[in-house]
Design a protein around this motif. Structure first.
Motif, PDB file in Angstrom:
ATOM      1  N   PHE A 189      30.848  -5.309  47.147  1.00  0.00           N
ATOM      2  CA  PHE A 189      31.386  -4.694  48.349  1.00  0.00           C
ATOM      3  C   PHE A 189      30.279  -4.494  49.369  1.00  0.00           C
ATOM      4  N   SER A 190      30.642  -4.490  50.635  1.00  0.00           N
ATOM      5  CA  SER A 190      29.659  -4.269  51.689  1.00  0.00           C
ATOM      6  C   SER A 190      29.882  -2.908  52.332  1.00  0.00           C
ATOM      7  N   GLY A 191      28.897  -2.491  53.086  1.00  0.00           N
ATOM      8  CA  GLY A 191      29.010  -1.229  53.795  1.00  0.00           C
ATOM      9  C   GLY A 191      28.176  -0.131  53.172  1.00  0.00           C
ATOM     10  N   ASP A 192      28.368   1.081  53.698  1.00  0.00           N
ATOM     11  CA  ASP A 192      27.625   2.233  53.197  1.00  0.00           C
ATOM     12  C   ASP A 192      28.240   2.752  51.901  1.00  0.00           C
ATOM     13  N   ARG A 193      27.654   3.806  51.371  1.00  0.00           N
ATOM     14  CA  ARG A 193      28.089   4.378  50.093  1.00  0.00           C
ATOM     15  C   ARG A 193      29.587   4.686  50.085  1.00  0.00           C
ATOM     16  N   HIS A 194      30.047   5.354  51.124  1.00  0.00           N
ATOM     17  CA  HIS A 194      31.465   5.720  51.204  1.00  0.00           C
ATOM     18  C   HIS A 194      32.353   4.475  51.216  1.00  0.00           C
ATOM     19  N   SER A 195      31.966   3.467  51.975  1.00  0.00           N
ATOM     20  CA  SER A 195      32.753   2.225  52.052  1.00  0.00           C
ATOM     21  C   SER A 195      32.838   1.533  50.698  1.00  0.00           C
ATOM     22  N   VAL A 196      31.724   1.506  49.983  1.00  0.00           N
ATOM     23  CA  VAL A 196      31.707   0.894  48.648  1.00  0.00           C
ATOM     24  C   VAL A 196      32.637   1.667  47.713  1.00  0.00           C
ATOM     25  N   GLN A 197      32.570   2.985  47.757  1.00  0.00           N
ATOM     26  CA  GLN A 197      33.423   3.803  46.893  1.00  0.00           C
ATOM     27  C   GLN A 197      34.900   3.621  47.224  1.00  0.00           C
ATOM     28  N   VAL A 198      35.249   3.630  48.496  1.00  0.00           N
ATOM     29  CA  VAL A 198      36.647   3.456  48.902  1.00  0.00           C
ATOM     30  C   VAL A 198      37.162   2.075  48.480  1.00  0.00           C
ATOM     31  N   ALA A 199      36.350   1.046  48.689  1.00  0.00           N
ATOM     32  CA  ALA A 199      36.753  -0.305  48.281  1.00  0.00           C
ATOM     33  C   ALA A 199      36.955  -0.377  46.767  1.00  0.00           C
ATOM     34  N   ALA A 200      36.076   0.276  46.016  1.00  0.00           N
ATOM     35  CA  ALA A 200      36.199   0.274  44.551  1.00  0.00           C
ATOM     36  C   ALA A 200      37.475   0.998  44.109  1.00  0.00           C
ATOM     37  N   ILE A 201      37.773   2.116  44.730  1.00  0.00           N
ATOM     38  CA  ILE A 201      38.994   2.862  44.395  1.00  0.00           C
ATOM     39  C   ILE A 201      40.220   1.990  44.650  1.00  0.00           C
ATOM     40  N   THR A 202      40.239   1.317  45.781  1.00  0.00           N
ATOM     41  CA  THR A 202      41.367   0.446  46.126  1.00  0.00           C
ATOM     42  C   THR A 202      41.539  -0.662  45.100  1.00  0.00           C
ATOM     43  N   GLU A 203      40.449  -1.321  44.729  1.00  0.00           N
ATOM     44  CA  GLU A 203      40.533  -2.414  43.754  1.00  0.00           C
ATOM     45  C   GLU A 203      40.927  -1.908  42.367  1.00  0.00           C
ATOM     46  N   ALA A 204      40.480  -0.719  42.016  1.00  0.00           N
ATOM     47  CA  ALA A 204      40.866  -0.141  40.724  1.00  0.00           C
ATOM     48  C   ALA A 204      42.374   0.078  40.666  1.00  0.00           C
ATOM     49  N   LEU A 205      42.941   0.623  41.741  1.00  0.00           N
ATOM     50  CA  LEU A 205      44.390   0.852  41.803  1.00  0.00           C
ATOM     51  C   LEU A 205      45.151  -0.469  41.788  1.00  0.00           C
ATOM     52  N   LYS A 206      44.675  -1.451  42.550  1.00  0.00           N
ATOM     53  CA  LYS A 206      45.322  -2.769  42.558  1.00  0.00           C
ATOM     54  C   LYS A 206      45.311  -3.385  41.154  1.00  0.00           C
ATOM     55  N   GLY A 207      44.195  -3.225  40.461  1.00  0.00           N
ATOM     56  CA  GLY A 207      44.098  -3.765  39.104  1.00  0.00           C
ATOM     57  C   GLY A 207      45.053  -3.098  38.134  1.00  0.00           C
ATOM     58  N   LEU A 208      45.209  -1.773  38.258  1.00  0.00           N
ATOM     59  CA  LEU A 208      46.184  -1.072  37.407  1.00  0.00           C
ATOM     60  C   LEU A 208      47.595  -1.569  37.691  1.00  0.00           C
ATOM     61  N   ILE A 209      47.926  -1.748  38.963  1.00  0.00           N
ATOM     62  CA  ILE A 209      49.246  -2.259  39.337  1.00  0.00           C
ATOM     63  C   ILE A 209      49.456  -3.649  38.745  1.00  0.00           C
ATOM     64  N   LYS A 210      48.442  -4.488  38.849  1.00  0.00           N
ATOM     65  CA  LYS A 210      48.526  -5.847  38.289  1.00  0.00           C
ATOM     66  C   LYS A 210      48.765  -5.788  36.785  1.00  0.00           C
ATOM     67  N   GLN A 211      48.013  -4.945  36.100  1.00  0.00           N
ATOM     68  CA  GLN A 211      48.157  -4.835  34.642  1.00  0.00           C
ATOM     69  C   GLN A 211      49.574  -4.406  34.264  1.00  0.00           C
ATOM     70  N   LEU A 212      50.095  -3.423  34.956  1.00  0.00           N
ATOM     71  CA  LEU A 212      51.441  -2.929  34.632  1.00  0.00           C
ATOM     72  C   LEU A 212      52.511  -3.932  35.043  1.00  0.00           C
ATOM     73  N   SER A 213      52.281  -4.685  36.117  1.00  0.00           N
ATOM     74  CA  SER A 213      53.243  -5.697  36.560  1.00  0.00           C
ATOM     75  C   SER A 213      53.296  -6.859  35.580  1.00  0.00           C
ATOM     76  N   VAL A 214      52.134  -7.298  35.122  1.00  0.00           N
ATOM     77  CA  VAL A 214      52.058  -8.412  34.166  1.00  0.00           C
ATOM     78  C   VAL A 214      52.667  -7.991  32.827  1.00  0.00           C
ATOM     79  N   ALA A 215      52.345  -6.788  32.388  1.00  0.00           N
ATOM     80  CA  ALA A 215      52.842  -6.309  31.096  1.00  0.00           C
ATOM     81  C   ALA A 215      54.347  -6.109  31.108  1.00  0.00           C
ATOM     82  N   ALA A 216      54.923  -5.918  32.288  1.00  0.00           N
ATOM     83  CA  ALA A 216      56.361  -5.675  32.384  1.00  0.00           C
ATOM     84  C   ALA A 216      57.168  -6.963  32.238  1.00  0.00           C
ATOM     85  N   LYS A 217      56.512  -8.102  32.399  1.00  0.00           N
ATOM     86  CA  LYS A 217      57.229  -9.387  32.349  1.00  0.00           C
ATOM     87  C   LYS A 217      57.464  -9.863  30.950  1.00  0.00           C
TER      88      LYS A 217
END
Length: 162
Positions: free
Chosen positions: A134-162
């Motif tokens: 990720f690029s940017g300052d500390r806050h930007s890196v943290q926010v981007a990481a939080i977003t990707e973590a949530l997206k990954g959880l959604i992906k895991q639950l979506s795939v597992a539901a199929k």
């Protein structure tokens, strides 16, 4: 107003009767905070481990000390152990783990500032890992990481539901 990603995650978790936990380092509990900003998240969110130090990762999540020596805290092996440890030490069904270099210091040529490893683990399944830069300052890196973590959880639950 809650994050639309959390709303989607809540829907999937409730539909599947799945409990989620987090194991966070560089995000300092930011994923758990995003989740618990949604009223009623206690129906599907189990707990969050904030394991900033290597000692905390070892004692709370059973990450083997040798991984820090051989691979470093910001590595695929450490987030894999964190994700498995979080599920094993909670009543959760799925976890996300995060370890990275949020900056502004602490980076190296091999792991520059913005390097973040994540792992997602559903009890009894395979661990999925991904390394982000990720690029940017500390806050930007943290926010981007939080977003990707949530997206990954959604992906895991979506795939597992199929």
């Amino acid at each position: 107003m809650t994050d639309p990603l959390v709303d989607k995650l809540a829907l999937l978790a409730k539909q599947r009767n799945i409990r989620i936990c987090t194991a966070e380092s560089c995000t300092g509990g930011g994923v758990a905070q995003s989740i618990t900003a949604l009223a009623g998240s206690s129906d599907w969110f189990e707990c969050g481990f904030v394991t900033y130090s290597n000692a905390a990762k070892q004692s709370m999540l059973a990450v083997p000390e040798k991984l820090f020596i051989t691979d470093g805290a910001v590595s695929e092996s450490v987030v894999t152990a964190m994700a498995i440890g979080a599920v094993e030490r909670s009543n959760a069904d799925i976890s996300v783990s995060i370890s990275g270099v949020a900056g502004p210091g602490g980076g190296s040529p091999e792991k520059p500032v913005g390097t973040v490893w994540m792992a997602w683990y559903m009890d009894g399944g395979e661990v999925e890992t991904h390394c982000f830069l990720f690029s940017g300052d500390r806050h930007s890196v943290q926010v981007a990481a939080i977003t990707e973590a949530l997206k990954g959880l959604i992906k895991q639950l979506s795939v597992a539901a199929k």
